[in-house]
Design an enzyme around this catalytic site. Sequence first.
Site, mmCIF file in Angstrom:
data_model
loop_
_atom_site.group_PDB
_atom_site.id
_atom_site.type_symbol
_atom_site.label_atom_id
_atom_site.label_comp_id
_atom_site.label_asym_id
_atom_site.label_seq_id
_atom_site.Cartn_x
_atom_site.Cartn_y
_atom_site.Cartn_z
ATOM 1 N N HIS A 187 0.845 -1.201 0.000
ATOM 2 C CA HIS A 187 0.000 0.000 0.000
ATOM 3 C C HIS A 187 0.873 1.241 0.000
ATOM 4 C CE1 HIS A 187 0.441 1.338 4.266
ATOM 5 N NE2 HIS A 187 0.529 0.047 4.540
ATOM 6 N N CYS A 202 3.755 -4.196 6.650
ATOM 7 C CA CYS A 202 3.338 -3.993 5.268
ATOM 8 C C CYS A 202 4.526 -3.623 4.377
ATOM 9 C CB CYS A 202 2.287 -2.897 5.183
ATOM 10 S SG CYS A 202 0.627 -3.454 5.626
#
Length: 232
Positions: A187, A202
């Site tokens: 992301h 992430c």
Amino acid sequence: MGDIRRRSVVALGVTGLVAPLALALTAAPAQSATNCTTQAGPYQKQVEKFLGRPVDGRQSAADCKAIKAFQDRNGITPDIGYAGPVTWAVMDLINQQKAVGKNPGKDGKCPVNKGRIACVNLTLQLSWIQDGRKLVYGPVPVRTGRKGYTTRTGLKKIYWRDLHHVSTLYNVPMPYSQFFDGGQAFHSVGLSMWNPPGSHGCVNMTTKDAQKYWSLLRTGDDVFVYGRKPGT
């Protein structure tokens, strides 16, 4: 999606690079009234060379200004122009990333028998998309999990995508989220990719790169994560 959303929460990191503890905890050098140190750091020559400054190992006002500007761009603290281990670690990583060029898969680690696959090299903090041996996009710098929140290695699959995801655990936006391992996802973030120490697991990307990944990847596509991020 309630259950999936609960599984899919992860936050981005927002503070300094993990360096060897003994180095990271050294006392900050004396500063001038302009918040710029007059003291040469242990990596003075290497930092001067990276920034295109005269390489003499001596701190000057111009050296400090250039080092401080680099620190400010990348969220390195304290931003006092000191050529310390954290600043040099970021520069050294950038040098290693540049050396890869357009052949990120030359180490042969990311599978070439899966068709289209997103590869993540934690050691070099790089990601790319390949199709067999053909490079489709990248490599691009990424920001992966810090110590204690490492991005998990192995072969994964994208199982859920959410264009406007917001972490319900940390209440932070995670645009262009593509989840591939529990709460770990590709992301975008509004930070430098070299902002230390990293995410909460992430694979952070620039908005441009996250948008491109969103357009190229689909649910069910493979992701392969390998290597080990320095300091984790």
